[in-house]
Design a protein around this motif. Sequence first.
Motif, PDB file in Angstrom:
ATOM      1  N   GLU A 121       0.832  -1.214   0.000  1.00 26.35           N
ATOM      2  CA  GLU A 121       0.000   0.000   0.000  1.00 26.35           C
ATOM      3  C   GLU A 121       0.863   1.260   0.000  1.00 26.35           C
ATOM      4  O   GLU A 121       0.616   2.192  -0.760  1.00 26.35           O
ATOM      5  CB  GLU A 121      -0.945  -0.002   1.200  1.00 26.35           C
ATOM      6  N   GLN A 122       1.876   1.301   0.842  1.00 24.54           N
ATOM      7  CA  GLN A 122       2.735   2.483   0.886  1.00 24.54           C
ATOM      8  C   GLN A 122       3.519   2.631  -0.423  1.00 24.54           C
ATOM      9  O   GLN A 122       3.725   3.738  -0.902  1.00 24.54           O
ATOM     10  CB  GLN A 122       3.679   2.450   2.079  1.00 24.54           C
ATOM     11  N   SER A 123       3.936   1.513  -1.023  1.00 23.75           N
ATOM     12  CA  SER A 123       4.627   1.568  -2.319  1.00 23.75           C
ATOM     13  C   SER A 123       3.728   2.194  -3.375  1.00 23.75           C
ATOM     14  O   SER A 123       4.162   3.022  -4.171  1.00 23.75           O
ATOM     15  CB  SER A 123       5.037   0.167  -2.776  1.00 23.75           C
ATOM     16  N   ARG A 124       2.466   1.799  -3.369  1.00 23.60           N
ATOM     17  CA  ARG A 124       1.505   2.359  -4.332  1.00 23.60           C
ATOM     18  C   ARG A 124       1.329   3.863  -4.127  1.00 23.60           C
ATOM     19  O   ARG A 124       1.237   4.613  -5.090  1.00 23.60           O
ATOM     20  CB  ARG A 124       0.166   1.641  -4.226  1.00 23.60           C
ATOM     21  N   ARG A 125       1.288   4.284  -2.871  1.00 23.51           N
ATOM     22  CA  ARG A 125       1.145   5.725  -2.588  1.00 23.51           C
ATOM     23  C   ARG A 125       2.368   6.503  -3.087  1.00 23.51           C
ATOM     24  O   ARG A 125       2.236   7.584  -3.651  1.00 23.51           O
ATOM     25  CB  ARG A 125       0.938   5.955  -1.091  1.00 23.51           C
ATOM     26  N   ILE A 130       4.976  10.028  -7.192  1.00 25.21           N
ATOM     27  CA  ILE A 130       6.015  10.233  -8.207  1.00 25.21           C
ATOM     28  C   ILE A 130       5.388  10.607  -9.541  1.00 25.21           C
ATOM     29  O   ILE A 130       5.904  11.462 -10.266  1.00 25.21           O
ATOM     30  CB  ILE A 130       6.906   8.977  -8.352  1.00 25.21           C
ATOM     31  N   PHE A 131       4.255   9.991  -9.865  1.00 22.69           N
ATOM     32  CA  PHE A 131       3.616  10.231 -11.157  1.00 22.69           C
ATOM     33  C   PHE A 131       2.487  11.258 -11.109  1.00 22.69           C
ATOM     34  O   PHE A 131       1.740  11.394 -12.073  1.00 22.69           O
ATOM     35  CB  PHE A 131       3.130   8.909 -11.756  1.00 22.69           C
ATOM     36  N   ALA A 132       2.398  11.998  -9.998  1.00 22.73           N
ATOM     37  CA  ALA A 132       1.389  13.060  -9.900  1.00 22.73           C
ATOM     38  C   ALA A 132       1.622  14.059 -11.028  1.00 22.73           C
ATOM     39  O   ALA A 132       2.764  14.384 -11.366  1.00 22.73           O
ATOM     40  CB  ALA A 132       1.487  13.755  -8.546  1.00 22.73           C
ATOM     41  N   ASP A 133       0.570  14.511 -11.648  1.00 25.37           N
ATOM     42  CA  ASP A 133       0.611  15.509 -12.723  1.00 25.37           C
ATOM     43  C   ASP A 133       1.261  14.998 -14.009  1.00 25.37           C
ATOM     44  O   ASP A 133       1.582  15.798 -14.883  1.00 25.37           O
ATOM     45  CB  ASP A 133       1.313  16.799 -12.271  1.00 25.37           C
ATOM     46  N   VAL A 134       1.477  13.702 -14.125  1.00 24.55           N
ATOM     47  CA  VAL A 134       2.003  13.137 -15.365  1.00 24.55           C
ATOM     48  C   VAL A 134       0.810  12.565 -16.137  1.00 24.55           C
ATOM     49  O   VAL A 134       0.136  11.654 -15.652  1.00 24.55           O
ATOM     50  CB  VAL A 134       3.055  12.034 -15.109  1.00 24.55           C
ATOM     51  N   ASP A 138       1.681  11.377 -21.932  1.00 28.77           N
ATOM     52  CA  ASP A 138       3.108  11.626 -21.722  1.00 28.77           C
ATOM     53  C   ASP A 138       3.805  10.357 -21.247  1.00 28.77           C
ATOM     54  O   ASP A 138       4.921  10.047 -21.676  1.00 28.77           O
ATOM     55  CB  ASP A 138       3.326  12.749 -20.700  1.00 28.77           C
ATOM     56  N   LEU A 139       3.147   9.641 -20.364  1.00 30.91           N
ATOM     57  CA  LEU A 139       3.715   8.405 -19.840  1.00 30.91           C
ATOM     58  C   LEU A 139       3.885   7.374 -20.953  1.00 30.91           C
ATOM     59  O   LEU A 139       4.930   6.724 -21.058  1.00 30.91           O
ATOM     60  CB  LEU A 139       2.809   7.855 -18.738  1.00 30.91           C
TER      61      LEU A 139
END
Length: 156
Positions: A121-125, A130-134, A138-139
């Motif tokens: 769960e923490q890894s997913r968060r 990290i990918f916020a606003d991407v 673009d990805l």
Amino acid sequence: MNYDEAMNMEQVEFGSMPPQAFLLGLLSAFDNRYQASADAFFEGITWKQFFAIICVNLCKEPPTLNDLSEVMGSSHQNVKQILLKLEKKGFVTLEPDEKDKRKQRILITDQCREFCDKNDEQSRRIISRIFADVEEDDLTVTIRTIMKMERNVSNL
């Protein structure tokens, strides 16, 4: 230009640097920063060790050392060192292949599965941050670009 200025620019300016060189430098710097952050996140395990576990789990059957080296994009010797440390921590076992006793298969242990479940769960968060606003477009372009670069590096 410092790092913060480069990261806050709407329009990336490369100056006299070719964009290809800028991207390679950016990827290297990101890798270093991400590895340092991930090493601090996972208690008792390094990012490279966790990456090896991820790669083992990507394989349809327990991989050999050569299989895992190829998936990780790392040397046989480096992967062997990572696996020995994971084995010592009780995260993997190395067992002889049933068909070819010269080969060893890498198996994930229950202890490793529990570790992964505990940190999932923490890894997913973190990944989400990290990918916020991407944007997805673009990805997708980034993934395609890096896959082409990977193929070209393999052909060097």
